[in-house]
Design an enzyme around this catalytic site. Structure first.
Site, PDB file in Angstrom:
ATOM      1  N   PRO A  38       2.540   4.837   1.078  1.00  0.00           N
ATOM      2  CA  PRO A  38       3.120   5.224   2.366  1.00  0.00           C
ATOM      3  C   PRO A  38       2.077   5.890   3.251  1.00  0.00           C
ATOM      4  O   PRO A  38       1.224   6.619   2.765  1.00  0.00           O
ATOM      5  CB  PRO A  38       4.211   6.240   1.993  1.00  0.00           C
ATOM      6  CG  PRO A  38       4.431   6.088   0.534  1.00  0.00           C
ATOM      7  CD  PRO A  38       3.202   5.498  -0.052  1.00  0.00           C
TER       8      PRO A  38
ATOM      9  N   GLU B 221     -15.055   7.131 -14.689  1.00  0.00           N
ATOM     10  CA  GLU B 221     -15.288   5.805 -14.117  1.00  0.00           C
ATOM     11  C   GLU B 221     -16.749   5.392 -14.282  1.00  0.00           C
ATOM     12  O   GLU B 221     -17.047   4.226 -14.535  1.00  0.00           O
ATOM     13  CB  GLU B 221     -14.896   5.768 -12.638  1.00  0.00           C
ATOM     14  CG  GLU B 221     -13.421   6.057 -12.357  1.00  0.00           C
ATOM     15  CD  GLU B 221     -12.469   5.110 -13.080  1.00  0.00           C
ATOM     16  OE1 GLU B 221     -12.861   3.954 -13.346  1.00  0.00           O
ATOM     17  OE2 GLU B 221     -11.348   5.517 -13.403  1.00  0.00           O
TER      18      GLU B 221
ATOM     19  N   GLY C 232      -0.663   2.998   7.175  1.00  0.00           N
ATOM     20  CA  GLY C 232      -0.728   2.292   8.447  1.00  0.00           C
ATOM     21  C   GLY C 232      -0.203   0.872   8.399  1.00  0.00           C
ATOM     22  O   GLY C 232      -0.638   0.028   9.182  1.00  0.00           O
TER      23      GLY C 232
ATOM     24  N   GLY D  80       0.821  -1.199   0.000  1.00  0.00           N
ATOM     25  CA  GLY D  80       0.000   0.000   0.000  1.00  0.00           C
ATOM     26  C   GLY D  80       0.855   1.248   0.000  1.00  0.00           C
ATOM     27  O   GLY D  80       2.044   1.192   0.304  1.00  0.00           O
TER      28      GLY D  80
ATOM     29  N   ASP E 234      -6.394   2.801 -20.490  1.00  0.00           N
ATOM     30  CA  ASP E 234      -7.525   2.149 -21.153  1.00  0.00           C
ATOM     31  C   ASP E 234      -7.238   1.959 -22.632  1.00  0.00           C
ATOM     32  O   ASP E 234      -7.498   0.902 -23.203  1.00  0.00           O
ATOM     33  CB  ASP E 234      -8.792   3.014 -21.039  1.00  0.00           C
ATOM     34  CG  ASP E 234      -9.145   3.331 -19.599  1.00  0.00           C
ATOM     35  OD1 ASP E 234      -8.785   2.532 -18.728  1.00  0.00           O
ATOM     36  OD2 ASP E 234      -9.769   4.377 -19.369  1.00  0.00           O
TER      37      ASP E 234
END
Ligand code: ADP
Ligand code: ZN
Length: 659
Positions: A248, A472, A251, A246, A548
């Site tokens: 920075p 989207e 967590g 993930g 895309d």
């Protein structure tokens, strides 16, 4: 060269000059001339030499002066002056006084001349191995004696202190230029404590918010660590490596710590960049030490942050110093060896964290190593609100503070950013002498933090967010009404990883073996739906669609060249082989330019038609597009249920496919 480096150069220069100066002060005598050994023998032979002193590495000699021939004359001139004038100055007349001064002056002059003559009479010789010397000296009546000269301090100074001093200064200078400071001297030592298990680890899952899915997935690790017997009883192997992936600040470290805290086991924490040292062998040795220590403390968790610092895939890093590269490879190999050394019964769980899983060496991700990946993504709105609540738990909040609103207006923020805002708000409130932290403090703190993040391109401004929302929604809507394409699972406009501004998740994405022409066309249409929506709504297109377009183009090309779905060149495989089997060279002649032209034209036509279809669909269902986009702007994430709510039931795959 920067200011500091220049300063230290000047500084070392001064020290050096000072040493030279001291040396000349203490160790150079009056300049006595050195003569060759041959001349020395000649002089002895002529009887000119009065006396010599022999030392181990030098002969000090004195020639005969004028006084040395025959008997010494009775009294020197200086003596005569002394004796002729015994009166003290103050009893003399002025003239007498003047006379006395002149006499004294002459006397001094003579003394000086005499001393000069004496020095001129002195000489030094470098001795040779000469067994006859003593005899020769005796024959010519030269007075001689030997002296053992102690050069101890002088030697100490020149042979040891100065060279080492210079070495040390140069070393220190280099170290400082490399930004390491002289502390690089105690290498290894300073790191000894880094991976000591923290006995006061009080972090629990309750201290982590907004990443519920990741917490759920790590839950299993906790139970493994808590009751290993329960799982081992049936022969199951414990997971060894868990990779947290993930951006920075989301967590990952916190989560790993919480796992240790929940399981009540020691937590070893080390960053990958700590392993990569500039001295060969240190990184690998450190890995060995760390795992040896961890085995002793098992069950426990070893957390390696920035795993990509060591785990970057081997094989050619242009521009990387060879030494550093080799060293990292050693370290990586050692890490692999250690990972394989766990047989699943040692109760040591290794958690790694990275924000770039794609650069990791494939060997690290193999089964038995970091084979479990957990995504710790940027939190969505609800997640951010939860993190806001968590971090303002200890703050004294005024009634007007609306944490939900804060969470809603911070898309793209990660946990660390939110912790930062809360802290900044508390600081502002104290500086403004508010009794409690107020909403204005939060707002100002937010503006401060977002300024920095926008500069780094990590959060979207509202205009960009709108475009991404329509883009989207376009994908989702076109996909929804294109039978045969995979159902849309999730749409999000939370920026994710690198590059993708938002995403539309269709599942399953991979495990398809057979696809019909209609399905492939549907896929292209869906991919183009994003850009088509931008075109329909804003009447212009953005750069956001590059990924895309690349995918759509690839599919179209494969349809024509690999799957023989071309209309003008049907059922032909037009694959261009790059390198034949066993490197035998191209097995197929390159496509003729005529065929190439046909493919290009047909590809263009195919893409154009798909784009127009997508656009037509979106124009027809403009209301639904608007509804989708506005809900997406509000919630940031939509799932299949939301889609069904807005778009109605999805046409079933059996329905006649559109052209
Ligand atoms: P990472 O390891 O992913 O870079 P960290 O775990 O070091 O991020 O996070 C830094 C700090 O940010 C944490 O100590 C914590 O205060 C805060 N933080 C980050 N993510 C969260 C979260 N999901 N919940 C609560 N606090 C968080
Ligand atoms: Zn897109």
């Amino acid at each position: 060269m920067n200011q500091r480096a220049r300063f230290s150069v000047v500084y070392y220069l001064w020290v050096f000059l000072l040493i030279l100066f001291l040396e000349s002060m203490f160790f150079s005598g009056p300049s006595v001339k050195e003569i060759p050994y041959s001349e020395f023998l000649t002089r002895v032979g002529k009887g000119e030499v009065k006396a010599i002193v022999l030392t181990q590495d030098e002969i000090y000699g004195e020639m005969k002066g004028p006084d040395d021939d025959g008997e010494k004359k009775a009294g020197s001139k200086a003596d005569s002056i002394e004796t002729s004038d015994t009166r003290t100055p103050w009893t003399l007349s002025w003239a007498a006084l003047e006379g006395w001064f002149v006499a004294k002056k002459n006397e001094a002059k003579e003394l000086q001349a005499e001393r000069k003559a004496a020095i001129e009479r002195q000489f030094t010789v470098i001795p040779l191995q000469d067994d006859d010397l003593v005899e020769t000296l005796q024959t010519h009546g030269v007075e001689f004696r030997a002296k053992i000269e102690s050069h101890f301090f002088r030697n100490l100074f020149f042979d040891w202190i100065i060279p080492f001093g210079i070495l040390f200064l140069v070393w220190g200078f280099i170290m400082r230029r490399m930004g390491q400071g002289p502390s690089a001297l105690n290498i290894g030592k300073s790191k000894a404590k880094v991976y000591e298990a923290d006995p006061e680890n009080k972090v629990h899952f309750a201290d982590v918010a907004g990443v519920d899915e990741a917490i759920e997935e790590t839950q299993e690790v906790v139970s493994f660590l808590k009751e290993p017997q329960k799982f081992q009883r049936l022969g199951a192997k414990l997971p060894t490596g868990v990779l947290l992936v993930g951006p920075p600040g989301t967590g990952k470290t916190l989560l790993a710590k919480a796992v240790a805290g929940e399981a009540g086991v020691p937590f070893f924490n080390l960053s990958g960049s700590d392993f990569v040292e500039m001295f060969v062998g240190v990184g690998a040795a450190r890995v060995r030490d760390l795992f040896a220590e961890a085995r002793k403390k098992a069950p426990c968790i070893v957390f390696i942050d920035e795993l990509d610092a060591i785990g970057r895939s081997r094989g050619g890093q242009p521009g990387m110093a060879q030494g550093g590269f080799d060293e990292r490879e050693n370290t990586l190999n050692q890490l692999l060896v250690e990972l394989d050394g766990f047989d699943g019964r040692s109760n040591v769980v290794i958690m790694g964290a990275t924000n770039r899983p794609e650069v990791l060496d494939k060997a690290l991700l193999r089964p038995g190593r970091f084979d479990r990946q957990i995504l710790v993504d940027r939190p969505d709105r609800e997640g951010r609100q939860a993190i806001f609540r968590l971090h303002s738990r200890k703050l004294d909040l005024d009634d007007d503070v609306d944490l939900d609103k804060m969470g809603a207006q911070t898309p793209g923020f990660v946990g660390a950013d939110i912790a930062n805002i809360c802290n900044e708000a508390a600081l502002l409130a104290s500086r403004r002498e508010h009794d409690k932290v107020q909403m204005v403090d939060f707002q100002d703190a937010f503006e401060r933090v977002i300024g920095g993040l926008e500069r780094k391109g990590r959060v979207l401004n509202p205009a960009e967010k709108r475009i991404v929302a329509y883009h989207e929604s376009g994908h989702a809507l076109v996909g929804y009404f294109t039978p045969g394409t995979d159902p849309v699972e999730k749409i999000s406009i939370v920026p994710r990883g690198r590059g993708a501004l938002g995403y539309t998740l269709q599942s399953p994405t991979e495990d398809r073996y057979l696809m019909s022409r209609a399905e492939l066309l549907g896929r292209i249409r869906t991919l183009l739906g994003g850009r088509a929506a931008e075109q329909v709504v804003f009447d212009q297109v953005s750069t956001g669609a590059s990924d895309d377009l690349e995918k759509a183009t690839k599919i179209a090309r494969s349809m024509l060249t690999v799957y023989g779905m071309s209309e003008r060149l049907p059922n032909l495989s037009l694959v261009e082989q790059e390198e034949g089997f066993l490197g035998l060279g191209p097995q197929q002649a390159a496509r003729s330019s005529e065929v190439e032209k046909v493919i290009a034209e047909e590809q263009l036509e195919l893409i154009r038609r798909s784009y127009e279809e997508a656009q037509a669909l979106l124009v027809e269902r403009r209301d639904q597009l608007e509804a989708l986009a506005s809900r997406l702007l509000d919630r940031e994430k939509l799932d299949a249920k939301d889609l069904e709510e807005i778009l109605g039931p999805r046409p079933r795959p059996e329905d006649p496919a559109q052209p």
